[in-house]
Scaffold this active site. Structure first.
Site, short mmCIF file in Angstrom:
data_model
loop_
_atom_site.label_atom_id
_atom_site.label_comp_id
_atom_site.label_asym_id
_atom_site.label_seq_id
_atom_site.Cartn_x
_atom_site.Cartn_y
_atom_site.Cartn_z
N ASN A 87 -2.04 1.56 5.96
CA ASN A 87 -1.14 0.54 5.43
C ASN A 87 -0.77 -0.35 6.60
O ASN A 87 -0.40 0.15 7.67
CB ASN A 87 0.12 1.24 4.86
CG ASN A 87 1.16 0.25 4.36
OD1 ASN A 87 0.89 -0.93 4.20
ND2 ASN A 87 2.35 0.75 4.11
N GLY A 88 -0.90 -1.66 6.44
CA GLY A 88 -0.55 -2.58 7.52
C GLY A 88 -1.68 -3.55 7.81
O GLY A 88 -2.61 -3.69 7.01
N LYS A 147 13.64 -13.82 -11.36
CA LYS A 147 13.32 -12.70 -12.25
C LYS A 147 12.29 -13.12 -13.28
O LYS A 147 11.34 -12.41 -13.58
CB LYS A 147 14.57 -12.19 -12.99
CG LYS A 147 15.55 -11.37 -12.21
CD LYS A 147 15.05 -10.01 -11.78
CE LYS A 147 14.37 -10.08 -10.47
NZ LYS A 147 15.01 -9.89 -9.25
N CYS A 179 0.83 -1.21 0.00
CA CYS A 179 0.00 0.00 0.00
C CYS A 179 0.86 1.25 0.00
O CYS A 179 1.90 1.29 0.66
CB CYS A 179 -0.84 0.08 1.26
SG CYS A 179 -2.06 -1.18 1.41
N TRP A 217 -3.00 -2.67 -1.46
CA TRP A 217 -2.60 -4.04 -1.80
C TRP A 217 -3.30 -4.90 -0.76
O TRP A 217 -2.90 -4.93 0.41
CB TRP A 217 -1.07 -4.16 -1.70
CG TRP A 217 -0.50 -5.45 -2.17
CD1 TRP A 217 -0.12 -5.78 -3.45
CD2 TRP A 217 -0.19 -6.60 -1.36
NE1 TRP A 217 0.38 -7.05 -3.48
CE2 TRP A 217 0.36 -7.58 -2.22
CE3 TRP A 217 -0.33 -6.91 -0.01
CZ2 TRP A 217 0.76 -8.83 -1.77
CZ3 TRP A 217 0.08 -8.16 0.44
CH2 TRP A 217 0.62 -9.10 -0.44
N GLU A 255 8.81 -13.65 -11.69
CA GLU A 255 8.19 -12.40 -11.21
C GLU A 255 7.50 -11.62 -12.32
O GLU A 255 6.40 -11.12 -12.13
CB GLU A 255 9.26 -11.47 -10.61
CG GLU A 255 9.72 -11.86 -9.24
CD GLU A 255 10.78 -10.89 -8.72
OE1 GLU A 255 10.64 -10.41 -7.61
OE2 GLU A 255 11.77 -10.63 -9.46
N ARG A 276 4.92 0.36 -6.02
CA ARG A 276 4.93 -0.47 -4.83
C ARG A 276 4.01 -1.68 -4.96
O ARG A 276 4.10 -2.61 -4.17
CB ARG A 276 4.49 0.36 -3.61
CG ARG A 276 5.46 1.46 -3.26
CD ARG A 276 4.87 2.44 -2.26
NE ARG A 276 4.72 1.83 -0.95
CZ ARG A 276 5.62 1.89 0.02
NH1 ARG A 276 6.75 2.53 -0.19
NH2 ARG A 276 5.40 1.33 1.19
N HIS A 283 19.60 -35.08 -9.13
CA HIS A 283 18.89 -35.64 -7.97
C HIS A 283 17.40 -35.31 -8.01
O HIS A 283 16.74 -35.27 -6.98
CB HIS A 283 19.51 -35.11 -6.67
CG HIS A 283 20.95 -35.49 -6.53
ND1 HIS A 283 21.36 -36.76 -6.21
CD2 HIS A 283 22.07 -34.78 -6.72
CE1 HIS A 283 22.68 -36.81 -6.19
NE2 HIS A 283 23.14 -35.60 -6.49
N LYS A 300 6.52 -3.97 -4.30
CA LYS A 300 7.95 -3.64 -4.31
C LYS A 300 8.55 -3.76 -2.92
O LYS A 300 9.54 -4.41 -2.70
CB LYS A 300 8.13 -2.21 -4.85
CG LYS A 300 9.55 -1.70 -4.80
CD LYS A 300 10.42 -2.44 -5.79
CE LYS A 300 11.87 -2.02 -5.75
NZ LYS A 300 12.72 -3.04 -6.39
N GLU A 324 18.44 -16.41 -8.74
CA GLU A 324 17.99 -15.05 -9.04
C GLU A 324 17.43 -14.96 -10.47
O GLU A 324 16.42 -14.31 -10.70
CB GLU A 324 19.16 -14.07 -8.83
CG GLU A 324 18.91 -12.63 -9.18
CD GLU A 324 17.77 -11.96 -8.39
OE1 GLU A 324 17.25 -12.56 -7.45
OE2 GLU A 324 17.41 -10.84 -8.79
N1 HGA Z 1 -5.03 -4.31 5.69
C1 HGA Z 1 -5.43 -3.25 4.83
C2 HGA Z 1 -4.23 -2.55 4.24
C3 HGA Z 1 -3.41 -3.49 3.43
C4 HGA Z 1 -1.96 -3.06 3.25
O1 HGA Z 1 -1.36 -2.39 4.03
N2 HGA Z 1 -1.30 -3.53 2.18
O2 HGA Z 1 0.02 -3.17 2.03
C5 HGA Z 1 -6.35 -3.76 3.73
O3 HGA Z 1 -6.37 -4.94 3.43
O4 HGA Z 1 -7.06 -2.93 3.17
#
Ligand code: HGA
Length: 611
Positions: A99-100, A488, A2, A73, A491, A27, A507, A606, A484
């Protein structure tokens, strides 16, 4: 992860917020939104790209010079318009971005629902909104106080920004576990998850620490702890400038950053590697060298690409300095009750310096009273601040989600560290002089790889772009490079790829080999070369299609392999710095040819700021 942006000042807030969200796109996110205050709060949010939000805003007038924005996110609740942030309280008195993760959200939500509250979204974030609303209680206490008290009730991590519909001159932000900085302008202030949304306006910033809250008005700001202790915070000058965070004519940030490597490596070594004087300086660790040299064991903890760099670091430090090294996934480290004691030191590696799992490893080490050092790119980042000492990469901002220039800079720092640890102990003055020359020659050799390999690699990408699996094999220093290279490709092109030590192939993975399996071998003419050639033979005997990376003057593999990529030779311990470059280009070109969104690959973030 986020992204948060906030603005208070004299500019049209919606413009600042939208531009900021665009700069935070790298991000990784799934939805975006803004809340702008102009007498009332106008909240606009949308699943999808910032561009979709921008389209939505084309038809509405959003006036006001105070607001908050967010790229989400999803962690709790699928990506949707409703789950997107900002979230406002039921009567639209204030709006919040977060965010969190609120870890105790389920219990709190149950309690709040039992009190008669109705939730709009599935997010953990909305619990915080209701908590603030309940405490604020229509103005019974100030919004700052309600936010402060609510934060004391939640368990988990947060970076938040809050605006009120009742105060046109108030922006609140707080953090615990999720990065947040305050940008200080002339009569205007900015909040950002990182510096990207601020640098075009100001380079003066205040880094918020965990447990800190800032109350911002146009006339100034005040930082306090969540427990209400006033703090006097230092204002720092950012190193970033705008040019560094723009694409500069390249189609993608990832390509720009691949191409920048000769310069980023020069910057990484500037003032440190001085072959003319036969000196090597690592200023950030200057006072820690004795302790590091005497270490019983160095434990390296990191995630993703940084973990691969750490693995190269293990080979480097053990072979050059003869100090035992263990490399840990930071996400595992904390939860497996690691044995850390007298004589151990912990070294963490994180490009952003905000990686939640790596930060948790730092705190675990500190709790066990073990010295902890950091290798980070972002100056002033949380890990850089919380470690006892460390080394910056000085690679410049890395915006591409798939890390490229940070990896080569991390390996360069680890090579410098290994040499510094070995100096005067396990390597002679003459060897040191020779190795410093070799290090100093790396940027030009990377330049040569980029110039000569890009075209042939495009052709190889054309041939293999529809493959469904890839195998990457290498030995010794180039085993982590195989990992790596595979990472890449996964991803950004979504092709399944595995990296293995070449000899491990027999193996297990050898069972996968047939004419549809491209196998990338790193086959430099080093101490493992003959063995690697035998492994190539084993693949060819099973009709596997081999792409080999080898020395410029090595013609031996031409008959055996489908494609041979030639790169300059260097010291064996420095070869990852060169061998990884063709693998970066290969994944980039394949992804572009498959029509993938290289800079914003699906599901990836990111800077992984949640655990
Ligand atoms: N938990 C919150 C924020 C998600 C977040 O920080 N993502 O990096 C949500 O799900 O909206």
């Amino acid at each position: 992860m986020c992204g948060i942006v906030g603005y208070i000042g004299h500019r049209p807030a919606a413009d600042v917020l939208l531009r900021g969200l665009q700069r935070l796109e790298y991000r990784g996110y799934d939805s975006a939104g803004i809340a702008v205050m102009n007498g009332t709060l106008a909240v606009h949010k949308k699943k999808g790209k910032v561009q979709d939000l921008a389209h939505l805003l084309e038809n509405v007038q959003v006036d006001g010079s105070l607001g908050i924005g967010h790229t989400r996110w999803a962690t709790h609740g699928f990506p949707s318009d409703v789950n997107a942030h900002p979230h406002a309280n039921p009567s639209g008195d204030f709006a919040l971005v977060h965010n969190g993760i609120i870890e105790n959200y389920a219990a709190l939500r149950e309690k709040l629902v039992a009190e008669g509250r109705t939730f709009q979204s599935q997010t953990d974030t909305e619990v915080l909104v209701h908590l603030i609303d309940r405490l604020w209680d229509g103005g019974a206490i100030s919004l700052e106080e309600a936010v402060r008290q609510a934060l004391q009730l939640v368990v988990g991590t947060y970076g938040i920004a809050v605006v009120s519909a009742h105060d046109p001159d108030l922006l609140i932000a707080a953090r615990k576990g999720s990065p947040l900085i305050l940008g200080v302008g002339e009569g205007e202030y900015f909040i950002g998850s990182d510096a990207a949304p601020l640098v075009e306006y100001t380079r003066q910033v205040v880094f918020l620490n965990d447990g800190e809250m800032v109350v911002v008005r146009r006339s100034g700001y005040e930082v306090r702890t969540i427990d209400n202790v006033v703090l006097n915070k230092e204002v720092h000058e950012l190193e970033w400038d705008l040019e560094q965070i723009e694409k500069g004519g390249y189609e993608h940030f990832m390509l720009k950053e691949i191409m920048e490597q000769p310069v980023s490596l020069e910057n990484c070594m500037r003032g440190r590697v001085q072959p003319a004087e036969n000196t090597l300086k690592l200023g950030g660790l200057i006072h820690e060298m004795d302790r590091l040299r005497a270490a019983r064991r160095i434990v390296i903890a990191a995630c993703g690409t940084s973990w691969h760099a750490g693995l190269v670091g293990e080979y480097l430090i053990e072979s050059l300095a003869r100090i035992p090294v263990e490399v840990e996934y930071a996400s595992e480290f904390r939860y497996r009750n690691p044995i850390l004691g007298e004589g151990d030191v912990v070294l963490v590696i994180s490009q952003s310096g905000e990686t939640a799992d790596t930060l948790a490893a730092v705190r675990e080490a500190k709790q066990r009273k073990v010295p902890v050092y950091g290798i980070c790119n972002v100056v002033g980042s949380t890990i850089a601040r919380e470690t006892d000492a460390g080394v910056y990469l000085h690679a410049g901002p890395e915006i591409g989600v798939a890390s490229t220039k940070a990896f080569t800079a991390q390996v360069t720092v680890l090579a410098m560290l290994a040499l510094k640890l070995a100096e005067g102990r396990t390597i002679s003055q003459a060897e040191m002089a020779h190795y410093l020359q070799a290090l100093a020659a790396i940027p030009d050799k990377v330049r040569a790889v980029l110039e000569t390999c890009d075209q042939p690699i495009r052709q190889i990408a054309q041939v293999y772009r529809y493959a469904s699996n890839f195998l990457y094999l290498g030995r010794g220093y180039n085993f982590p490079v195989a990992l790596e290279g595979a990472l890449k490709l996964k991803e950004i092109s979504y092709i399944h790829a595995e990296g293995y030590p070449a000899a491990e192939m027999k193996h297990g993975p050898i069972a996968l080999i047939d004419q549809f399996m491209p196998v990338v071998f790193i086959a430099m003419k080093d101490s493992t070369y003959d063995k690697v050639v035998s492994n190539i033979e084993e693949v060819v005997a099973r009709k596997g299609s081999v792409i080999a990376i080898t020395d410029t003057d090595n013609g031996e593999l031409d008959k055996l392999c489908e494609y041979v990529i030639r790169i300059p030779a260097t010291e064996e311990f420095l070869s990852p710095l060169l061998t990884v470059v063709p693998l970066q280009l290969l994944s980039y070109h394949i992804a572009v040819m498959r029509g993938c969104n290289v800079d914003q690959p699906r599901n990836l973030a990111k800077s992984v700021t949640v655990e």
